[in-house]
Motif scaffolding. Structure first.
Motif, PDB file in Angstrom:
ATOM      1  N   ILE A 269      35.590  52.861  45.187  1.00  0.00           N
ATOM      2  CA  ILE A 269      36.850  52.243  44.769  1.00  0.00           C
ATOM      3  C   ILE A 269      36.726  51.798  43.319  1.00  0.00           C
ATOM      4  N   GLY A 270      37.559  52.362  42.471  1.00  0.00           N
ATOM      5  CA  GLY A 270      37.521  52.027  41.057  1.00  0.00           C
ATOM      6  C   GLY A 270      38.658  51.106  40.664  1.00  0.00           C
ATOM      7  N   ILE A 271      38.683  50.751  39.390  1.00  0.00           N
ATOM      8  CA  ILE A 271      39.725  49.856  38.885  1.00  0.00           C
ATOM      9  C   ILE A 271      40.264  50.405  37.576  1.00  0.00           C
ATOM     10  N   GLN A 272      41.555  50.234  37.358  1.00  0.00           N
ATOM     11  CA  GLN A 272      42.203  50.664  36.117  1.00  0.00           C
ATOM     12  C   GLN A 272      42.998  49.491  35.558  1.00  0.00           C
ATOM     13  N   GLY A 273      42.991  49.362  34.231  1.00  0.00           N
ATOM     14  CA  GLY A 273      43.741  48.269  33.631  1.00  0.00           C
ATOM     15  C   GLY A 273      44.220  48.599  32.244  1.00  0.00           C
ATOM     16  N   PHE A 274      45.347  48.008  31.868  1.00  0.00           N
ATOM     17  CA  PHE A 274      45.971  48.225  30.566  1.00  0.00           C
ATOM     18  C   PHE A 274      46.092  46.895  29.828  1.00  0.00           C
ATOM     19  N   SER A 275      45.663  46.870  28.576  1.00  0.00           N
ATOM     20  CA  SER A 275      45.830  45.693  27.727  1.00  0.00           C
ATOM     21  C   SER A 275      45.251  44.445  28.402  1.00  0.00           C
ATOM     22  N   ALA A 276      46.063  43.423  28.700  1.00  0.00           N
ATOM     23  CA  ALA A 276      45.534  42.254  29.405  1.00  0.00           C
ATOM     24  C   ALA A 276      45.043  42.651  30.796  1.00  0.00           C
ATOM     25  N   GLY A 277      45.711  43.624  31.410  1.00  0.00           N
ATOM     26  CA  GLY A 277      45.228  44.150  32.689  1.00  0.00           C
ATOM     27  C   GLY A 277      43.885  44.831  32.523  1.00  0.00           C
ATOM     28  N   GLY A 278      43.633  45.363  31.310  1.00  0.00           N
ATOM     29  CA  GLY A 278      42.329  45.937  31.004  1.00  0.00           C
ATOM     30  C   GLY A 278      41.272  44.856  30.929  1.00  0.00           C
ATOM     31  N   HIS A 279      41.673  43.686  30.412  1.00  0.00           N
ATOM     32  CA  HIS A 279      40.733  42.568  30.413  1.00  0.00           C
ATOM     33  C   HIS A 279      40.421  42.145  31.836  1.00  0.00           C
ATOM     34  N   LEU A 280      41.458  42.057  32.669  1.00  0.00           N
ATOM     35  CA  LEU A 280      41.250  41.683  34.063  1.00  0.00           C
ATOM     36  C   LEU A 280      40.339  42.680  34.759  1.00  0.00           C
ATOM     37  N   ALA A 281      40.572  43.970  34.517  1.00  0.00           N
ATOM     38  CA  ALA A 281      39.740  45.009  35.127  1.00  0.00           C
ATOM     39  C   ALA A 281      38.293  44.910  34.653  1.00  0.00           C
ATOM     40  N   SER A 282      38.102  44.640  33.357  1.00  0.00           N
ATOM     41  CA  SER A 282      36.735  44.524  32.834  1.00  0.00           C
ATOM     42  C   SER A 282      36.077  43.234  33.303  1.00  0.00           C
ATOM     43  N   ALA A 283      36.874  42.172  33.496  1.00  0.00           N
ATOM     44  CA  ALA A 283      36.327  40.907  34.010  1.00  0.00           C
ATOM     45  C   ALA A 283      35.835  41.089  35.440  1.00  0.00           C
ATOM     46  N   VAL A 284      36.591  41.829  36.240  1.00  0.00           N
ATOM     47  CA  VAL A 284      36.158  42.126  37.611  1.00  0.00           C
ATOM     48  C   VAL A 284      34.911  43.015  37.583  1.00  0.00           C
ATOM     49  N   SER A 285      34.871  43.935  36.642  1.00  0.00           N
ATOM     50  CA  SER A 285      33.731  44.858  36.533  1.00  0.00           C
ATOM     51  C   SER A 285      32.449  44.145  36.112  1.00  0.00           C
ATOM     52  N   THR A 286      32.584  42.976  35.502  1.00  0.00           N
ATOM     53  CA  THR A 286      31.403  42.249  35.016  1.00  0.00           C
ATOM     54  C   THR A 286      31.123  40.950  35.768  1.00  0.00           C
ATOM     55  N   HIS A 287      32.073  40.479  36.575  1.00  0.00           N
ATOM     56  CA  HIS A 287      31.897  39.182  37.226  1.00  0.00           C
ATOM     57  C   HIS A 287      32.023  39.186  38.749  1.00  0.00           C
ATOM     58  N   ALA A 288      32.611  40.211  39.319  1.00  0.00           N
ATOM     59  CA  ALA A 288      32.849  40.211  40.766  1.00  0.00           C
ATOM     60  C   ALA A 288      31.544  40.173  41.547  1.00  0.00           C
ATOM     61  N   PRO A 289      31.571  39.604  42.759  1.00  0.00           N
ATOM     62  CA  PRO A 289      30.389  39.671  43.623  1.00  0.00           C
ATOM     63  C   PRO A 289      30.001  41.134  43.840  1.00  0.00           C
ATOM     64  N   ALA A 290      28.749  41.367  44.114  1.00  0.00           N
ATOM     65  CA  ALA A 290      28.235  42.736  44.232  1.00  0.00           C
ATOM     66  C   ALA A 290      29.064  43.588  45.171  1.00  0.00           C
ATOM     67  N   GLU A 291      29.473  43.018  46.308  1.00  0.00           N
ATOM     68  CA  GLU A 291      30.186  43.807  47.308  1.00  0.00           C
ATOM     69  C   GLU A 291      31.612  44.155  46.877  1.00  0.00           C
ATOM     70  N   LEU A 292      32.099  43.537  45.793  1.00  0.00           N
ATOM     71  CA  LEU A 292      33.454  43.811  45.326  1.00  0.00           C
ATOM     72  C   LEU A 292      33.483  44.459  43.947  1.00  0.00           C
TER      73      LEU A 292
END
Length: 260
Positions: free
Chosen positions: A118-141
């Protein structure tokens, strides 16, 4: 109660098969619209999309729903997340994304999705949200991969989109430790997934050199796979607009990366 839930699901299923989409209200209060490819075409892969809008509103079509056919044609399940605005509380949109990923995992068998792809896509501020999840989410998420369009990466308002900083951090943006923590290029770790970053060199809203390029550089320094496409023109917010001169080329390059 159980009978009512069963009847509701029985009603929704034919609609999903006919329209190939379903609106789901998440427990956090957010909503996600799921688009599924035909079962016999499903690759097992899925993408959760986070539209942009400076953490003040959402570009739901150009950076959301209009992408459904592209992903479904590749056999990829796709969901547009209508996440809630943070208004200074970063945990609000983060919890929405986490819940969206959980929903995909919980419905993996029914939706013909591999819960580990399961991947994530984000645009502009949504890109920040996507990158924040990619760097901060718990391992299982953690997402399996990230697709980032002209992303806000830094939370230092001097070098990025100030409105996104105000929306995500609120008054906390004066806290240098928090600014660093939520500047995604500073938070790349061993669990951060590969990413493709797509933007236009003439983007004046979110400077590429201090945002998208910084994230790409951090990924490569960490030994992560990453791709970076900076088109000569297009400004900010081209999304799925077919009037953008590099639209077809961008889709082809994104498709190639997804299949790699």
């Amino acid at each position: 109660m159980k009978k009512s839930v069963f009847l509701l699901l029985a009603f929704l299923t034919p609609v999903l098969m006919a329209a190939e989409k379903q609106l789901i209200k998440l427990s956090t209060g957010a909503e996600m619209t799921v688009y599924l490819p035909d079962a016999d075409k499903a690759s097992g892969r899925a993408v959760v999309d986070c539209p942009g809008g400076g953490y003040s509103h959402l570009s739901m079509d150009n950076e959301g729903h209009n992408w459904a056919s592209f992903y479904n044609d590749l056999g990829i399940a796709y969901a547009v997340l209508k996440y809630r605005m943070p208004k200074g509380d970063r945990n609000i949109p983060l919890s929405d994304v986490y819940e969206a990923i959980k929903t995909f995992k919980e419905n993996a068998e029914k939706w013909h999705v591999n819960s580990n792809d399961i991947g994530i896509q984000g645009f502009s501020a949504g890109g920040h949200l996507a990158s924040a999840v990619s760097t901060h989410a718990p391992a299982e998420l953690r997402p399996k991969f990230s697709v980032l369009f002209y992303p806000v990466i830094s939370m230092d308002e001097r070098v990025t989109h100030k409105g996104s900083c105000v929306g995500f951090l609120g008054e906390s943006r004066s806290n240098s430790d928090l600014v660093k923590e939520w500047s995604s290029h500073e938070a790349v770790d061993s669990l951060t997934p590969p990413a493709i970053i797509i933007l236009a060199s003439d983007d004046r809203a979110v400077p590429p050199l201090t945002n998208g390029l910084e994230y790409y550089t951090a990924l490569r320094k960490a030994g992560k796979k990453a791709a970076f496409f900076a088109y000569p023109s297009g400004g900010h917010g081209f999304g799925f607009k077919d009037t953008w001169k590099y639209h077809d080329l961008m889709l082809k390059e994104l498709e190639t990366w997804l299949k790699e």
